[in-house]
Design a protein around this motif. Structure first.
Motif, PDB file in Angstrom:
ATOM      1  N   UNK C  94       0.836  -1.197   0.000  1.00  0.00           N
ATOM      2  CA  UNK C  94       0.000   0.000   0.000  1.00  0.00           C
ATOM      3  C   UNK C  94       0.868   1.242   0.000  1.00  0.00           C
ATOM      4  N   UNK C  95       0.337   2.316  -0.520  1.00  0.00           N
ATOM      5  CA  UNK C  95       1.027   3.594  -0.396  1.00  0.00           C
ATOM      6  C   UNK C  95       0.991   4.011   1.071  1.00  0.00           C
ATOM      7  N   UNK C  96       2.155   4.275   1.620  1.00  0.00           N
ATOM      8  CA  UNK C  96       2.236   4.583   3.053  1.00  0.00           C
ATOM      9  C   UNK C  96       1.432   5.811   3.452  1.00  0.00           C
ATOM     10  N   UNK C  97       1.513   6.817   2.615  1.00  0.00           N
ATOM     11  CA  UNK C  97       0.837   8.078   2.996  1.00  0.00           C
ATOM     12  C   UNK C  97      -0.659   8.016   2.754  1.00  0.00           C
ATOM     13  N   UNK C  98      -1.042   7.574   1.558  1.00  0.00           N
ATOM     14  CA  UNK C  98      -2.456   7.661   1.191  1.00  0.00           C
ATOM     15  C   UNK C  98      -3.233   6.384   1.484  1.00  0.00           C
ATOM     16  N   UNK C  99      -2.532   5.270   1.699  1.00  0.00           N
ATOM     17  CA  UNK C  99      -3.234   4.002   1.899  1.00  0.00           C
ATOM     18  C   UNK C  99      -3.755   3.398   0.613  1.00  0.00           C
ATOM     19  N   UNK C 100      -3.452   4.018  -0.509  1.00  0.00           N
ATOM     20  CA  UNK C 100      -3.950   3.517  -1.796  1.00  0.00           C
ATOM     21  C   UNK C 100      -3.396   2.127  -2.047  1.00  0.00           C
ATOM     22  N   UNK C 101      -4.277   1.245  -2.502  1.00  0.00           N
ATOM     23  CA  UNK C 101      -3.878  -0.138  -2.693  1.00  0.00           C
ATOM     24  C   UNK C 101      -3.156  -0.333  -4.013  1.00  0.00           C
ATOM     25  N   UNK C 102      -2.268  -1.297  -4.023  1.00  0.00           N
ATOM     26  CA  UNK C 102      -1.651  -1.774  -5.258  1.00  0.00           C
ATOM     27  C   UNK C 102      -2.773  -2.376  -6.130  1.00  0.00           C
ATOM     28  N   UNK C 103      -2.724  -2.209  -7.453  1.00  0.00           N
ATOM     29  CA  UNK C 103      -3.782  -2.772  -8.314  1.00  0.00           C
ATOM     30  C   UNK C 103      -4.047  -4.251  -8.069  1.00  0.00           C
ATOM     31  N   UNK C 104      -3.019  -5.017  -7.711  1.00  0.00           N
ATOM     32  CA  UNK C 104      -3.223  -6.433  -7.410  1.00  0.00           C
ATOM     33  C   UNK C 104      -4.125  -6.598  -6.198  1.00  0.00           C
ATOM     34  N   UNK C 105      -3.864  -5.807  -5.164  1.00  0.00           N
ATOM     35  CA  UNK C 105      -4.684  -5.908  -3.959  1.00  0.00           C
ATOM     36  C   UNK C 105      -6.132  -5.572  -4.292  1.00  0.00           C
ATOM     37  N   UNK C 106      -6.314  -4.514  -5.081  1.00  0.00           N
ATOM     38  CA  UNK C 106      -7.665  -4.121  -5.451  1.00  0.00           C
ATOM     39  C   UNK C 106      -8.343  -5.210  -6.268  1.00  0.00           C
ATOM     40  N   UNK C 107      -7.590  -5.803  -7.177  1.00  0.00           N
ATOM     41  CA  UNK C 107      -8.167  -6.852  -8.019  1.00  0.00           C
ATOM     42  C   UNK C 107      -8.541  -8.083  -7.198  1.00  0.00           C
ATOM     43  N   UNK C 108      -7.733  -8.396  -6.184  1.00  0.00           N
ATOM     44  CA  UNK C 108      -8.074  -9.525  -5.313  1.00  0.00           C
ATOM     45  C   UNK C 108      -9.369  -9.236  -4.555  1.00  0.00           C
ATOM     46  N   UNK C 109      -9.546  -7.994  -4.143  1.00  0.00           N
ATOM     47  CA  UNK C 109     -10.786  -7.620  -3.454  1.00  0.00           C
ATOM     48  C   UNK C 109     -11.961  -7.720  -4.419  1.00  0.00           C
ATOM     49  N   UNK C 110     -11.799  -7.157  -5.617  1.00  0.00           N
ATOM     50  CA  UNK C 110     -12.910  -7.105  -6.573  1.00  0.00           C
ATOM     51  C   UNK C 110     -13.323  -8.483  -7.059  1.00  0.00           C
ATOM     52  N   UNK C 111     -12.398  -9.424  -7.052  1.00  0.00           N
ATOM     53  CA  UNK C 111     -12.714 -10.766  -7.542  1.00  0.00           C
ATOM     54  C   UNK C 111     -12.906 -11.787  -6.421  1.00  0.00           C
ATOM     55  N   UNK C 112     -12.919 -11.304  -5.175  1.00  0.00           N
ATOM     56  CA  UNK C 112     -12.924 -12.199  -4.008  1.00  0.00           C
ATOM     57  C   UNK C 112     -11.990 -13.371  -4.289  1.00  0.00           C
ATOM     58  N   UNK C 113     -10.727 -13.019  -4.524  1.00  0.00           N
ATOM     59  CA  UNK C 113      -9.741 -14.032  -4.895  1.00  0.00           C
ATOM     60  C   UNK C 113      -9.102 -14.658  -3.663  1.00  0.00           C
ATOM     61  N   UNK C 114      -9.937 -15.013  -2.695  1.00  0.00           N
ATOM     62  CA  UNK C 114      -9.473 -15.634  -1.455  1.00  0.00           C
ATOM     63  C   UNK C 114     -10.699 -16.192  -0.760  1.00  0.00           C
ATOM     64  N   UNK C 115     -10.472 -17.107   0.162  1.00  0.00           N
ATOM     65  CA  UNK C 115     -11.566 -17.548   1.029  1.00  0.00           C
ATOM     66  C   UNK C 115     -11.122 -17.414   2.472  1.00  0.00           C
ATOM     67  N   UNK C 116     -10.160 -18.209   2.912  1.00  0.00           N
ATOM     68  CA  UNK C 116      -9.697 -18.032   4.295  1.00  0.00           C
ATOM     69  C   UNK C 116      -8.641 -16.933   4.381  1.00  0.00           C
ATOM     70  N   UNK C 117      -8.015 -16.627   3.270  1.00  0.00           N
ATOM     71  CA  UNK C 117      -7.073 -15.513   3.201  1.00  0.00           C
ATOM     72  C   UNK C 117      -5.650 -15.810   3.614  1.00  0.00           C
TER      73      UNK C 117
END
Lengths: 759, 326, 171
Positions: C94-117
């Motif tokens: 993540x961006x330290x100052x803004x907290x903005x997520x890396x595109x991969x992190x966002x894509x994992x969220x958008x695709x629920x690319x996890x179950x137990x995590x």
């Protein structure tokens, strides 16, 4: 199809997604407490032995060691069903069984201390085979259980616990049959569901009677309401962290809890016991072993006229919830095979290997996988299309079955024929199925075959759930339900249900941490009950709270509560949405509205899954490739599409379909060692072996709750193994019925290898 | 892990000095992906007092080609072998074998020298001490070979003698087919030996005070067709159940020369001389390939559970040979 | 044995997510023992528990971190051998100052690319390295990059979708 909802059925990000992708989600291994000690376990070299001498003074003297316990000085707690498993015993019953436990300042010191414990054993003969173990002269594992036969009752299921299926007249049934198939078949891989995270517990005594337990488990309440009775009824507070996968095996962690709590009691400090992966393989939950010896009679039109036989269930060194799985297995067999005449008996047996426990599939997968070769034999003799057979024989609404607690239930569920037909169509079953033992295609050495399996469970409405929903003046809501997150996304899905009832944005719905001090009773996330059972409680609580809110708003809006609506924090008369008041306007800022909901068990709505598979066999190497999997079901209403898909994909995990191909715990019966207790020799499916996977999900409303939904997660793994046996048999043109179908078995079936001899 | 001291060394001399000082109580660490596993599971009776890190020795990694052939430093990481444009093509067999090892992360960490020197995977040998005590056996110098009467599905079908665990390195198989030589350094000197002399039943022949430094591969003959086939249950993570590496030179449709090497079927890389003999000077077709395959396993003496490897070996030999026609 | 001492480091200096650390070698709780793995040091000494240990045997990929840009198994890496290295963990995306997520992190969220995590941090690190070396991977490239990652919940299909989506949306 289904109603248009704002949240239900829509793709929404999971509530815990941000924590997971940033590494902030907290699992048991991530937690420390002040003055924490680390617990380690000394393990037995022998499969069956008495401890004749054990000396711990050198170990206790090691700098940094706080306590060493043996069978001589552990508290007299007992777990298991019945309560027969002490914290430590004088006897060891499998290679790797616990002998002594140590608490020390670091895990390294604790491990070092284990080497300083001196133990002498008197070896006893071991027994590994489930039928040999009940012979009169077999070695006895437990003094209380002669012939290694465990009692089949389970107190929570009541006095009529199902432990056999006996009804009608099987003699007459076999007379009526056109075809009888008979044999003995096993599903004895004792595979490991193997969640990625090994089990772990932190225990801390707050005073003599109050115990706090932290762990990551699938059922957040079991460490309280089940373990209390095993430990002399301390007041246990169970707090759950995120759980790194469970698949039943981490419903709870009774032995890690015992070790941590016993060491914490004697040291007066919190103790963390986290199993290593080796312990996770060799001393934690395995699938039950299952062997069926019996026969099935059917008519040419697919009617099942008689089922008889003995189901031998091997639970390893002790029984933990095996009885419940026997009961549910007996129930699920009746869902799958509509038959008036049964004589199915069961035997629950102990053997000298690491114990079995709860695994997804819960007895039904075990029975079904062992029954499958006999069923397919019968279908083949009668030249029946297996899809038609399964469709004909799965329980229909209005038909009945004895469920696990021994009562007779009539199905209010669905006729799943449409799901079956949709699945078959999408898979291309009619084009691919060429008849029994006929390949779908032959291409040189490669032969393709298809197979199918079904499964269903009436536990979707099992056990009790309670929930509170609290409405806050700032138009947020808090759900109190004791649910942990172990992968199903249920914490998030329950928020969606509440959000839908309250018409609040998802971000304004909160759910309490899993903590038995804070939340009301909740049985746990098992048997796909999250959607129906827990969902019902949460929905009822949300509706209750909403009603109270509207009753507060009503006089202020000069209307009756039933004329009001609330959306996005505004309450208004239905015909005048623009003239609303806020929640704080209705309740004031120094008040909340609390609603309550409770779900009572309902075993009348079985769920269902049919799974089609296509395999390709290389007849020159014995390799079996799983090319395609298609699952079809009807869930009434999808709550969260991606979570549901994830659960269905789970068929490829947790000792599921791959128990037919390569998953097994390999027990060396000459020494009792489990040989493949590592991540290389225990085989699991990698990214490079992903089959084409499709899910056909129908949504025909079910009589469950407001959203007419049921769950299917738990049954995703069960139809696969039998389906693969069928598919490989068809590909080869030769029937194979041994799990798993590793290359040696394939080549042997093709007559391509002699057996070697010992050197 | 139990504790140990750790020393970085910056020259072979330093390494030899430490090895001498510690006698046999020190182990060399390169990538560590095999060594650390054996230490965590405490599989051996002796636990090292110290680890000597040779990754800090300069000039022990690198890939160089000249007219004689290829020279690869023993500390070259597998990922660099996979990515090397020098190795691709002419020495493609090596790239294939290296690319098949473990997982991407392991290939980022593991070295070619470490891969050649890695210990066997026999599950009796590797049984973790914490799960009831390590298993003593013939290979460890104490006890019988448990595979003989036990579960030997992954063990040797030929060449076993006292110990039936197989050589786990597929890079060794590829290098044997490529006729490689290894440079082994000791204090004050170096010796060069063909890779076929590097292994015996109980593993590699390095003495405690020797270090593998270089791999030399001669220029393969022009138009040599190379094949590497690896049979395992999964395409990642797994070691081979059977593997075959072959180099075959054809002229006018006749096999001029060939080297056929079998992996995971014997305690050492197995040069299938009978198979080579059978195909040399003949045209290559389904029949001659089949005959060569039969010859390859003619001396096989399977144990109670691994006879299936014979069929797989035959298939891989046949397919490796026929692939050179493509 | 005097030749040993001058070569043995008493301090190990490395950066994690851009933050510099200098840790003493020794056996006290706040020091690094030679036998400590990088996974242990990150989690227990530095409190960066985002990196998970699933097997501690180098065979599941959960502990994957980036070492000088390459994905490695931190459970099979000795901390004392990390002197001078630049390490990135999941906490560093993540961006330290803004907290903005890396595109991969966002894509994992958008695709629920996890179950137990639990496997997710390791997978994201491996995927990040893939996208840096190959900004336009196909499905097979993604699968090969993640071939060493164990996921028992079977989020594989969603993970592949997420990584491809992140690639499309650019780094």
């Amino acid at each position: 199809m289904s109603k248009e909802y704002r949240f239900i059925g829509k793709r929404t990000p999971r509530k815990d997604a941000l924590e997971i992708v940033t590494g902030k989600a907290t699992y048991i291994g991530d937690i420390k407490k002040p003055e924490l000690l680390y617990g380690k376990i000394l393990r037995s070299p022998y499969p069956h032995a008495e401890i004749t001498r054990i000396k711990t003074d050198k170990s206790e003297a090691l700098h940094g060691v706080a306590a060493v316990l043996t069978y001589k000085n552990v508290p007299d707690w007992r777990t298991g069903i019945p309560r027969h498993v002490p914290v430590l015993d004088r006897k060891v019953r499998f290679v790797g069984d616990a002998v002594a436990i140590v608490a020390a300042e670091t895990a390294e010191i604790a491990s070092e201390a284990l080497d300083l414990i001196e133990v002498e054993y008197e070896q006893l003969p071991p027994v590994y085979d489930v039928e040999e173990a009940i012979e009169p002269d077999a070695p006895q594992l437990h003094a209380d259980f002669p012939r290694n036969l465990m009692p089949l009752d389970i107190p929570t299921f009541g006095p009529k616990t199902l432990s056999e299926v006996v009804m009608g007249d099987v003699e007459k049934g076999f007379d009526e049959a056109d075809v009888i198939a008979e044999g003995t078949y096993g599903y004895e891989n004792i595979a490991n569901p193997l969640p990625i995270e090994p089990p772990g517990v932190i225990a801390r005594w707050e005073d003599e009677n109050r115990l706090t337990v932290w762990s990551g488990t699938q059922c957040a309440s079991w460490h309280r309401f089940i373990m209390q009775s095993k430990m002399g009824f301390p007041d246990i507070r169970a707090i759950d962290t995120q759980c790194g996968g469970s698949f039943g095996s981490k419903n709870y962690a009774p032995l890690p809890l015992f070790y941590a709590a016993a060491l914490a009691k004697v040291t007066g400090r919190p103790v963390k016991v986290c199993f290593t992966k080796e312990e996770h393989f060799g001393a934690f939950v395995l699938r039950l072993g299952s062997r069926f010896r019996g026969k099935i009679g059917i008519k040419k039109d697919g009617t099942v006229t008689a089922v008889s036989g003995v189901w031998f269930v091997d639970t390893g060194a002790f029984s933990d919830m095996a009885q419940a799985q026997v009961a549910v297995g007996c129930g699920e067999a009746q869902l799958m095979l509509r038959c008036p005449n049964w004589d199915l008996r069961t035997r629950l047996v102990c053997t000298n290997r690491s114990a079995s426990g709860v695994v997804r599939g819960f007895g039904g997968q075990e029975l079904e996988s062992a029954l499958s070769p006999i069923l397919t034999m019968a279908m083949e003799k009668a030249s029946l299309d297996p899809v038609e057979f399964f469709k004909k024989n799965y329980v229909k609404p209005g038909e009945g079955y004895f469920w696990r607690e021994g009562n007779y239930w009539v199905s209010r569920g669905r006729d799943y024929s449409e799901a079956i037909d949709s699945g078959a169509r999408a898979f291309g079953w009619n084009e691919k199925w060429k008849g029994w033992l006929k390949p779908t295609a032959v291409n040189g050495a490669k032969r393709t075959g298809v197979g199918v399996g079904i499964h269903g469970n009436a536990d979707v409405g099992e056990d009790e759930s309670e929930a509170y929903v609290r409405l806050n003046p700032d138009a947020t809501a808090t759900i109190y339900v004791n649910i942990s997150e172990s992968g199903m996304g249920q914490r998030s899905s329950l928020c969606k249900m509440a959000a839908e009832v309250l018409q609040l944005p998802l971000a304004r719905i909160h759910i309490t941490p899993a903590d038995t001090m804070v939340n009301p009773f909740e049985f746990g996330l098992v048997g796909s009950r999250g959607t129906y059972a827990v969902g019902s409680a949460v929905i009822e609580a949300a509706e209750d709270a909403r009603q109270k809110l509207l009753e507060l708003a009503a006089p202020k809006l000069e209307a009756a509560p039933e004329d009001l609506e609330t959306r996005d924090g505004s309450i208004y008369r239905k015909e005048r949405p623009e003239a609303g008041i806020s929640w704080s306007g209705a309740m004031g800022i120094m008040r909340t509205c609390m609603g309550f909901g409770r779900f009572e068990p309902d075993y009348s709505v079985p769920n269902f899954l049919i799974q089609f598979v296509e395999v390709e066999v290389d007849t020159e190497t014995g390799r079996v490739d799983l090319r395609q999997v298609l699952s079809a079901t009807d869930v009434g209403q999808i709550i969260d599409p991606l979570s549901l898909e994830g659960q269905l994909h789970g068929a490829l995990g947790s000792a599921g379909i791959d128990t037919a191909l390569f998953e097994e715990s390999i027990l060396d019966r000459t020494t009792g060692h489990m040989l493949n207790i590592n991540m290389i020799d225990y085989k699991w499916r990698t990214f490079l072996e992903l089959p084409r996977f499709e899910n056909v999900i129908l949504e025909t409303p079910l009589p469950t709750h407001r959203f007419k939904a049921i769950g299917v997660g738990e049954i995703a793994t069960s139809p696969g193994p039998g389906a693969v046996l069928m598919a490989v048999s068809n590909a080869l043109g030769v029937k194979v019925s041994e799990y798993p179908l590793t290359p040696d078995k394939i080549l042997r079936a093709l007559g391509k290898t002699g057996r070697g001899k010992t050197v | 892990m139990r504790s140990f001291k750790h020393h970085n060394v910056y020259s072979l001399e330093e390494a030899f000095t430490l090895l001498r000082d510690y006698k046999s109580r020190a182990r060399l660490i390169a990538g560590g992906t095999d060594l650390l596993g054996t230490l965590k599971n405490d599989i051996r009776l002796e636990y090292p007092e110290a680890l000597i890190n040779i990754k800090t020795i300069p000039d022990l990694n690198g890939i160089k080609e000249d007219n004689e052939g290829l020279k690869i430093g023993a500390l070259t990481r597998l990922i660099h072998i996979v990515r090397s444009s020098v190795i691709e093509g002419k020495y493609g067999l090596l790239k294939e074998a290296a690319g098949s090892v473990g997982t991407p992360e392991i290939r980022n960490m593991g070295t070619i020298g470490g891969n050649l020197c890695q210990d066997t995977r026999c599950w009796y040998y590797r049984y973790p001490n914490q799960m009831g005590g390590r298993i003593l056996c013939f290979r460890k110098g104490e006890g019988p070979c448990h595979a003989i009467k036990g579960d030997n599905r992954y063990h040797a079908i030929m060449g076993g003698k006292g110990c039936y665990a197989v050589c786990p390195s597929d890079i060794a198989i590829a290098l044997t087919a490529l006729d490689a030589e290894l440079s082994v350094a000791h204090k004050g000197g170096e010796r060069v030996l063909p890779i076929t002399d590097f292994y015996q039943t109980l593993g590699h022949i390095l003495k405690p005070d020797e270090i593998l430094t270089k791999i030399r591969i001669p220029q393969p003959p022009d138009n040599a067709a190379q094949a590497f086939l690896k049979y395992r249950l999964r395409e990642s993570v797994d070691f081979s159940i059977v593997s075959v590496a072959s180099v075959i030179t054809m002229k006018d449709g006749i096999c001029k020369d060939t080297r056929i090497v079998l992996g995971a079927v014997a305690p050492t890389p197995f040069r299938a001389l009978a198979a080579e003999e059978s195909i040399r000077g003949k045209t290559l077709d389904a029949t001659t390939a089949e005959a060569a395959a039969e010859a390859a396993v003619s001396i096989a003496k399977p144990l109670s559970m691994n006879a299936y490897k014979i069929e797989i070996t035959k298939t891989l030999v046949k397919r490796a040979l026929l692939s050179s026609l493509a | 044995m005097s030749s040993m001492k001058e070569e043995d480091r008493e301090k190990i200096a490395f950066t994690v997510n851009g933050v510099s650390y200098e840790l003493e070698v020794g056996n006290q709780p706040y020091q690094i023992a030679p036998s400590h793995t990088l996974a242990h040091t990150l989690r227990e000494t530095l409190g960066l528990t985002g990196t998970k240990v699933g097997c501690d045997q180098g065979a599941c990929g959960s502990c994957t971190v980036l070492m000088d840009g390459d994905p490695v198994l931190s459970c099979m890496t000795l901390t004392v051998e990390c002197h001078g290295r630049s390490i990135i963990t999941i906490e560093g995306l993540q961006d330290r100052q803004t907290g903005k997520l890396n595109p991969l992190q966002q894509a994992f969220i958008d695709n629920t690319a996890f179950q137990c995590g639990f496997c997710t941090p390791g997978m994201i690190m491996a995927a990040k390295s893939l996208l840096e070396k190959n900004p336009t991977p196909n499905k097979q490239d993604v699968k090969e990059a993640l071939a060493g990652h164990y996921c028992r919940c079977i989020s594989h299909y969603h993970v592949v979708e997420a990584v491809l989506e992140a690639a499309k949306k650019g780094r």
